[in-house]
Scaffold this active site. Structure first.
Site, PDB file in Angstrom:
ATOM      1  N   SER A 130       0.860  -1.186   0.000  1.00  0.00           N
ATOM      2  CA  SER A 130       0.000   0.000   0.000  1.00  0.00           C
ATOM      3  C   SER A 130       0.894   1.234   0.000  1.00  0.00           C
ATOM      4  O   SER A 130       2.035   1.184   0.470  1.00  0.00           O
ATOM      5  CB  SER A 130      -0.895   0.012   1.250  1.00  0.00           C
ATOM      6  OG  SER A 130      -1.516   1.274   1.425  1.00  0.00           O
ATOM      7  N   TYR A 144      -1.530  -1.178  10.527  1.00  0.00           N
ATOM      8  CA  TYR A 144      -1.650  -1.369   9.081  1.00  0.00           C
ATOM      9  C   TYR A 144      -0.366  -0.948   8.373  1.00  0.00           C
ATOM     10  O   TYR A 144       0.161  -1.686   7.531  1.00  0.00           O
ATOM     11  CB  TYR A 144      -2.837  -0.558   8.564  1.00  0.00           C
ATOM     12  CG  TYR A 144      -3.147  -0.770   7.098  1.00  0.00           C
ATOM     13  CD1 TYR A 144      -4.004  -1.791   6.699  1.00  0.00           C
ATOM     14  CD2 TYR A 144      -2.609   0.061   6.123  1.00  0.00           C
ATOM     15  CE1 TYR A 144      -4.307  -1.983   5.360  1.00  0.00           C
ATOM     16  CE2 TYR A 144      -2.907  -0.122   4.785  1.00  0.00           C
ATOM     17  CZ  TYR A 144      -3.756  -1.152   4.404  1.00  0.00           C
ATOM     18  OH  TYR A 144      -4.054  -1.339   3.073  1.00  0.00           O
TER      19      TYR A 144
END
Length: 266
Positions: free
Chosen positions: A153, A166
């Site tokens: 990401s 995350y």
């Protein structure tokens, strides 16, 4: 005098006859990549926790034995082993792996309130899952000279508040990728894709699908002029899985419409 090579034809189906395993492949970016592989002539075996979504893929694709599905929890090694065995039984060989499965929500609240259990859940799914799948697919990939693509990401490079778990897992995937490229090469290549804002509303399980609700402002904040789609990630995944990228390994590729290079002023 050495002769310059002739013009080579471009392969419009670079994955023809190849089999690619995709975790989290029944919805969102995972489904987009699976469809891109099928469009490039390849076969796909997808794994997902959502069994209904997986079955819907097979029903809607209508590609017969070129696609297969089995339930997958990437955080459990015994299930990963069964899933890998099921793919080999279905196709007889594996040429590529896409580690896409993960907890998508980046926000976990203030770090001081983040429980160890929740932190470990992110690690187990987003990072350990990629390790387990690579571990059990790697021997087969080595036999055929395959490729691994890890879906990280842009949050591996930049963050919003309260997203430590995350971000840590996605940053870990980058390091895992370049370490794997060195260990598994030259037989197996490993690269990572870092998606930005990708609208996946229309790519969910049938009961949850909807058209993306995006404003002009949403699109305009991207230098490319629009929010991304799963097809944008699928196109790059096909390239990284195919022989067209045979000189590319250990790299990470940002696909975010230019957002991470855009200067922001309050």
């Amino acid at each position: 005098m050495t002769k310059t090579p002739d013009i080579a034809p471009f392969d419009a189906q670079p994955l023809k006859g190849k089999t690619v395993l995709i975790t989290g492949g029944a919805q969102g970016i995972g489904r987009g990549m699976a469809q891109a592989v099928l469009g490039a002539g390849g076969n796909v075996f997808i794994g997902d926790l959502n069994v209904d979504a997986g079955k819907a893929c097979l029903d809607e694709w209508k590609v017969g034995k070129r696609a297969g599905f089995a339930m997958l929890d990437v955080s459990r090694e015994s299930i990963v082993k069964r899933w890998t065995a099921a793919a080999l039984k279905h196709f007889g060989h594996v040429d590529g792996l896409v580690n896409n499965a993960g907890i998508a929500n980046p926000h976990t609240g203030p770090l001081t309130e983040l429980s160890l259990e929740q932190w470990n859940r992110y690690l187990a799914t987003n990072l350990t899952g990629a390790f387990l799948c690579a571990k059990h697919v790697l021997p087969e990939l080595r036999r055929h000279g395959g490729a691994i693509v890890n879906i990280a990401s842009t949050r591996a490079l930049q963050s919003e508040p309260d997203s430590e778990a995350y971000a840590a897992t996605k940053g870990g995937l980058l390091a895992f990728t370049h370490a794997l490229a060195i260990s598994a090469g030259p037989d197996v290549r490993a690269n990572a894709i870092l998606p930005g804002w990708i609208a996946t509303d229309a790519w969910r399980a049938p009961p949850e699908r909807s058209a993306p609700r995006l404003s002009r402002r949403d699109h305009a904040q991207h230098p490319a002029g629009r929010v991304g789609t799963p097809e944008d990630i699928g196109t790059l995944a096909v390239y990284l899985l195919s022989a067209q990228s045979s000189f590319v390994t250990g790299q990470h590729f940002v696909v975010d419409g230019g957002m991470t290079v855009k200067m922001q002023y309050a």
